[in-house]
Design a protein around this motif. Structure first.
Motif, PDB file in Angstrom:
ATOM      1  N   SER A 514      20.059 -53.478  54.560  1.00  0.00           N
ATOM      2  CA  SER A 514      20.297 -52.180  55.782  1.00  0.00           C
ATOM      3  C   SER A 514      19.059 -51.350  54.991  1.00  0.00           C
ATOM      4  O   SER A 514      17.895 -51.253  55.305  1.00  0.00           O
ATOM      5  N   LEU A 515      18.505 -51.241  53.431  1.00  0.00           N
ATOM      6  CA  LEU A 515      17.786 -50.780  52.656  1.00  0.00           C
ATOM      7  C   LEU A 515      16.531 -51.760  52.542  1.00  0.00           C
ATOM      8  O   LEU A 515      15.618 -50.925  52.792  1.00  0.00           O
ATOM      9  N   LYS A 516      16.778 -52.904  52.387  1.00  0.00           N
ATOM     10  CA  LYS A 516      15.639 -53.857  52.581  1.00  0.00           C
ATOM     11  C   LYS A 516      14.710 -53.491  53.986  1.00  0.00           C
ATOM     12  O   LYS A 516      13.692 -53.264  54.206  1.00  0.00           O
ATOM     13  N   LEU A 517      15.637 -53.734  55.536  1.00  0.00           N
ATOM     14  CA  LEU A 517      15.062 -53.427  56.498  1.00  0.00           C
ATOM     15  C   LEU A 517      14.608 -52.373  55.842  1.00  0.00           C
ATOM     16  O   LEU A 517      12.957 -52.796  57.611  1.00  0.00           O
ATOM     17  N   GLU A 518      14.943 -51.265  55.742  1.00  0.00           N
ATOM     18  CA  GLU A 518      13.985 -50.081  55.961  1.00  0.00           C
ATOM     19  C   GLU A 518      12.460 -49.932  55.415  1.00  0.00           C
ATOM     20  O   GLU A 518      11.698 -49.705  55.650  1.00  0.00           O
ATOM     21  N   ALA A 523       6.688 -51.252  55.664  1.00  0.00           N
ATOM     22  CA  ALA A 523       6.156 -51.671  55.049  1.00  0.00           C
ATOM     23  C   ALA A 523       5.001 -52.148  56.382  1.00  0.00           C
ATOM     24  O   ALA A 523       3.362 -52.229  56.089  1.00  0.00           O
ATOM     25  N   GLN A 524       5.917 -52.642  57.350  1.00  0.00           N
ATOM     26  CA  GLN A 524       4.792 -53.512  57.968  1.00  0.00           C
ATOM     27  C   GLN A 524       4.111 -54.082  57.770  1.00  0.00           C
ATOM     28  O   GLN A 524       2.328 -54.523  58.493  1.00  0.00           O
ATOM     29  N   LYS A 525       4.226 -55.324  56.722  1.00  0.00           N
ATOM     30  CA  LYS A 525       3.008 -56.393  56.485  1.00  0.00           C
ATOM     31  C   LYS A 525       3.045 -57.389  57.773  1.00  0.00           C
ATOM     32  O   LYS A 525       4.229 -57.254  58.591  1.00  0.00           O
ATOM     33  N   GLY A 527       3.682 -60.130  59.748  1.00  0.00           N
ATOM     34  CA  GLY A 527       5.105 -61.041  60.048  1.00  0.00           C
ATOM     35  C   GLY A 527       6.286 -60.083  59.634  1.00  0.00           C
ATOM     36  O   GLY A 527       7.522 -60.951  59.801  1.00  0.00           O
ATOM     37  N   TRP A 528       6.507 -58.894  59.596  1.00  0.00           N
ATOM     38  CA  TRP A 528       7.687 -58.361  59.186  1.00  0.00           C
ATOM     39  C   TRP A 528       8.719 -57.907  60.506  1.00  0.00           C
ATOM     40  O   TRP A 528       9.877 -57.994  60.212  1.00  0.00           O
ATOM     41  N   GLU A 529       8.527 -58.130  61.989  1.00  0.00           N
ATOM     42  CA  GLU A 529       8.825 -58.141  63.192  1.00  0.00           C
ATOM     43  C   GLU A 529       9.923 -59.070  62.851  1.00  0.00           C
ATOM     44  O   GLU A 529      11.217 -59.210  63.228  1.00  0.00           O
ATOM     45  N   VAL A 530       9.612 -60.762  62.417  1.00  0.00           N
ATOM     46  CA  VAL A 530      10.411 -61.902  62.034  1.00  0.00           C
ATOM     47  C   VAL A 530      11.498 -62.043  61.018  1.00  0.00           C
ATOM     48  O   VAL A 530      13.044 -61.613  61.263  1.00  0.00           O
ATOM     49  N   GLU A 531      10.701 -60.961  59.905  1.00  0.00           N
ATOM     50  CA  GLU A 531      11.651 -60.375  58.868  1.00  0.00           C
ATOM     51  C   GLU A 531      12.807 -59.419  59.216  1.00  0.00           C
ATOM     52  O   GLU A 531      14.419 -59.332  58.884  1.00  0.00           O
ATOM     53  N   ALA A 532      12.882 -58.301  59.745  1.00  0.00           N
ATOM     54  CA  ALA A 532      13.568 -57.829  60.434  1.00  0.00           C
ATOM     55  C   ALA A 532      14.320 -58.546  61.346  1.00  0.00           C
ATOM     56  O   ALA A 532      15.771 -57.558  61.116  1.00  0.00           O
ATOM     57  N   ASP A 533      14.164 -58.769  62.374  1.00  0.00           N
ATOM     58  CA  ASP A 533      15.131 -59.386  63.222  1.00  0.00           C
ATOM     59  C   ASP A 533      16.176 -60.711  62.104  1.00  0.00           C
ATOM     60  O   ASP A 533      17.141 -60.242  62.553  1.00  0.00           O
ATOM     61  N   LYS A 534      15.659 -61.261  61.098  1.00  0.00           N
ATOM     62  CA  LYS A 534      16.074 -61.576  60.725  1.00  0.00           C
ATOM     63  C   LYS A 534      17.780 -60.664  59.324  1.00  0.00           C
ATOM     64  O   LYS A 534      18.785 -61.213  59.355  1.00  0.00           O
ATOM     65  N   LEU A 535      17.241 -59.979  59.263  1.00  0.00           N
ATOM     66  CA  LEU A 535      17.733 -58.720  58.271  1.00  0.00           C
ATOM     67  C   LEU A 535      18.809 -58.070  59.192  1.00  0.00           C
ATOM     68  O   LEU A 535      19.957 -57.944  58.843  1.00  0.00           O
ATOM     69  N   LEU A 536      18.672 -57.455  60.301  1.00  0.00           N
ATOM     70  CA  LEU A 536      19.584 -57.400  61.412  1.00  0.00           C
ATOM     71  C   LEU A 536      20.210 -58.092  61.826  1.00  0.00           C
ATOM     72  O   LEU A 536      21.313 -57.562  62.186  1.00  0.00           O
ATOM     73  N   SER A 537      20.108 -59.955  61.627  1.00  0.00           N
ATOM     74  CA  SER A 537      20.863 -60.648  62.495  1.00  0.00           C
ATOM     75  C   SER A 537      22.131 -60.323  61.218  1.00  0.00           C
ATOM     76  O   SER A 537      23.412 -60.497  61.315  1.00  0.00           O
ATOM     77  N   SER A 538      21.651 -59.934  60.266  1.00  0.00           N
ATOM     78  CA  SER A 538      22.201 -60.815  58.765  1.00  0.00           C
ATOM     79  C   SER A 538      23.475 -59.710  58.796  1.00  0.00           C
ATOM     80  O   SER A 538      24.457 -59.868  58.394  1.00  0.00           O
ATOM     81  N   ILE A 539      23.005 -58.350  58.888  1.00  0.00           N
ATOM     82  CA  ILE A 539      23.718 -57.176  59.002  1.00  0.00           C
ATOM     83  C   ILE A 539      24.736 -56.711  60.357  1.00  0.00           C
ATOM     84  O   ILE A 539      26.078 -57.089  59.377  1.00  0.00           O
ATOM     85  N   GLU A 540      24.977 -57.404  61.387  1.00  0.00           N
ATOM     86  CA  GLU A 540      25.526 -57.281  62.167  1.00  0.00           C
ATOM     87  C   GLU A 540      26.562 -58.244  62.072  1.00  0.00           C
ATOM     88  O   GLU A 540      27.628 -57.910  62.498  1.00  0.00           O
ATOM     89  N   LYS A 541      26.346 -59.688  61.262  1.00  0.00           N
ATOM     90  CA  LYS A 541      26.967 -60.697  61.481  1.00  0.00           C
ATOM     91  C   LYS A 541      27.558 -59.719  59.441  1.00  0.00           C
ATOM     92  O   LYS A 541      29.327 -60.632  60.166  1.00  0.00           O
ATOM     93  N   ASP A 542      27.608 -59.457  59.300  1.00  0.00           N
ATOM     94  CA  ASP A 542      28.550 -58.966  58.371  1.00  0.00           C
ATOM     95  C   ASP A 542      29.413 -58.059  58.518  1.00  0.00           C
ATOM     96  O   ASP A 542      30.642 -57.782  58.161  1.00  0.00           O
TER      97      ASP A 542
END
Length: 611
Positions: A514-518, A523-525, A527-542
């Motif tokens: 969650s901290l990494k997602l924030e 930063a909004q570098k 391709g950040w949307e793709v990385e954010a989706d992966k982190l969000l999906s991982s958080i929801e799974k956990d």
């Protein structure tokens, strides 16, 4: 590898998934330590085993005449596979051979043992046939005839007369749920203990402290109910019953295995099962229900003798009767197939079997969750603290009771031998050269000694049957109690190993992600949307995994509360009350029967002359 005792910590192995076996070796030794429960590891004093006999080697592969088997079954009233020395004496006496020959034959096949096995009985029958041919009845003669496959058939042995002369049991049948059937005694009174019972109604404030009886308000005693005990009223009267008997050995040489006949009375089906199939059932149940009470399975032993096989049979009976009367385990599909499918191996091949633990498929509703007491851990700790002591004391009690009953059995055998000796003495001393053939003194004394022999034989049968009934009912009821405490110890061991989960680790990972997602969102570098989706999906799974873990925790707590409040608490007290009442009744009836025999003997010998 099969005979070495293992500590509870050695009985279970670590696992990487829920489908991994919970036990390192289901054939490992149990917690029992006596010669008649030979899979023990506790180190308590052992009952002295009787020396084994080699009479099977004498018979070899000779064909057994049908009369041998018919006569044995006629006097084996309990179907135990062994008979008393006095029962053997009655069969041999029915052949009409002299009393001195009877004593010689019985002494040859029994030596100092208190029970007679089938091979020993068959050798005795062969000796009778040899004696009837006016030959010396010796073991060498039996061996020679067996090698020629010419075992003699005794004459004048009336099987129907043997059945009618056999003393029938006058004692109450064994208790249901232990090893036998029959109606249970009257409603038992509450059991008392010097220590507080953390699973009783007293811990919930509805116990009448004045007289130890649960009340339903107004001081009126309440009957057992689903709300108070978790079981229907008088649940012990509806207990199911399964019996296991020896069907015989199959296979050749090193591939020989024992086959058991399993009879389920409620299902009306009798099936044949190998020991390995019992192991499969036990392994399925312990994987599916790791947080339920489950008694241990008796182990396997290479080159097991008859005594071990008999005690393993009784252990299998206790195991199955516990399972079929468990509120949850009794409805298991594998158990149902085990008790009803004629071809169990074929059923396993064509039926998909899940080994997932029940916590993955069952959920606890809000009402059930609220019924779990807040001080559950305290109750568990109180039981855990004394469980080792209870196992030790119950094991000692079983061992001591076994010794008492074996001594009774030995006394019955010695009384039978004394009867044979009196018969031989009376026969060899039937003439009195000093008083003449019509001496009233000699005749009166001889008739009195015949009465003594007759009543001692009756007493020997009475003592032997009482000891056998006690071994098969009273002693087994004690072992049922011991098995229950061993099952509690094993449940604690499984709980310690398998209840921990990954919830805390997952929560920490969720915080990190969650901290990494924030940070990624800030930063909004590119391709950040793709990385954010992966982190969000991982958080929801956990988060979903954490929810599963938390639900499993609640389910485990509910399982423990149910097992101790419903299964353990009720069986610990009710079955003990039933066992004590049955034991007291049987001992009273035995004493009355014994008194009747001695009174009859007193009346019979009152006329013995002095001069």
């Amino acid at each position: 590898m099969f005979n070495v005792a293992r500590s509870p910590s050695q009985r279970y192995e670590s696992f990487g998934g829920l489908n991994t076996s919970f036990v390192a070796d289901p054939l490992a030794s149990s917690a029992y330590d006596d010669t008649l429960d030979p899979w023990s590891g506790t180190g308590t004093p052992a009952v002295q085993a009787e020396p084994a006999s080699d009479f099977s080697n004498i018979l070899g592969n000779a064909q057994i005449p049908p009369l041998y088997t018919q006569a044995f079954n006629a006097v084996d009233t309990l179907g135990s596979g062994t008979i008393s020395v006095n029962a053997l004496q009655r069969v041999v006496a029915a052949s009409g051979v002299p009393a001195t020959t009877i004593e010689q034959i019985v002494s040859t096949v029994t030596s100092s043992r208190s029970r007679v096995s089938r091979p020993e009985f068959y050798v005795a029958m062969a000796l009778v046939g040899i004696a009837q041919q006016n030959q010396e009845p010796t073991l060498d003669a039996v061996t020679s005839l067996a090698q020629k496959n010419e075992l003699p058939t005794p004459t004048a042995v009336d099987v129907a007369a043997l059945q009618s002369s056999t003393i029938k049991s006058t004692f109450p049948p064994p208790i249901r749920g232990a090893t036998g059937g029959g109606p249970p005694p009257s409603v038992p009174a509450p059991a008392y203990s010097s220590e507080p019972d953390p699973w009783s109604a007293a811990s919930r404030g509805i116990w009448n402290a004045a007289n130890g009886i649960p009340t339903a308000g107004g001081g009126v005693p309440a009957t057992s109910s689903i709300l108070s005990s978790g079981l229907p009223p008088q649940w012990w009267k509806g207990m199911d019953q399964v019996n296991v008997s020896i069907h015989g050995q199959h296979g050749l040489f090193f591939n020989r295995f024992m086959v058991y006949s399993v009879q389920s009375y409620s299902r009306g089906v009798t099936v044949l099962r190998r020991y390995s199939e019992f192991v499969f059932l036990w392994d399925c149940l312990v994987k599916r229900y790791p947080f339920r009470l489950l008694v241990q399975l008796p182990p396997k032993r290479i080159a097991a003798d008859e005594g071990f096989i008999e005690q393993r049979r009784k252990g299998l009976i206790r195991f199955l009767n516990f399972v079929v009367n468990h509120p949850v385990l009794k409805d298991d599909g594998v158990l149902s197939a085990f008790l009803t499918e004629m071809d169990f191996e074929g059923w396993k091949k064509r039926s998909p079997i899940s080994y997932d633990e029940e916590a993955l498929t069952k959920r606890v509703d809000r009402v059930e969750e609220m019924s779990i007491p807040s001080n559950l851990e305290e109750k568990l700790a109180a039981t855990r603290q004394k469980i080792g002591m209870l196992i030790e004391q119950w094991t000692r009690l079983c061992t001591l009771m076994e010794r008492i009953l074996k001594r009774r059995e030995g006394a019955a055998a010695d009384m039978s031998r004394a009867t044979l000796t009196i018969n031989a003495l009376t026969e060899s001393n039937h003439q009195d050269p000093w008083g003449g053939p019509t001496s009233e003194l000699a005749i009166g004394v001889r008739l009195g000694m015949e009465h003594v022999s007759k009543h001692m034989g009756t007493m020997a049968d009475t003592l032997d049957q009482r000891s056998r009934v006690a071994i098969n009912s009273n002693l087994e009821a004690l072992k049922v109690q011991r098995d229950l405490y061993v099952a509690v110890r094993d449940l604690f061991s499984r709980h310690d190993r398998f209840s921990p989960d990954a919830a805390e680790r997952l929560r920490k990972r969720i915080e990190t992600q969650s901290l990494k997602l924030e940070n990624v969102k800030s930063a909004q570098k590119e391709g950040w949307e793709v990385e954010a989706d992966k982190l969000l999906s991982s958080i929801e799974k956990d988060q979903q995994a954490v929810a599963v873990c938390l639900a499993r925790r609640v389910f485990i707590r509910h399982c423990l509360w149910h097992e101790f409040r419903v299964v353990f608490h009720n069986r610990e007290h009710t079955l003990l009350s039933m066992a004590v009442q049955t034991w007291a009744t049987q001992e009273r009836d035995s004493c009355e029967s014994t008194l009747g025999v001695w009174n009859a003997l007193v009346d019979s010998v009152q006329t013995m002359p002095y001069e």
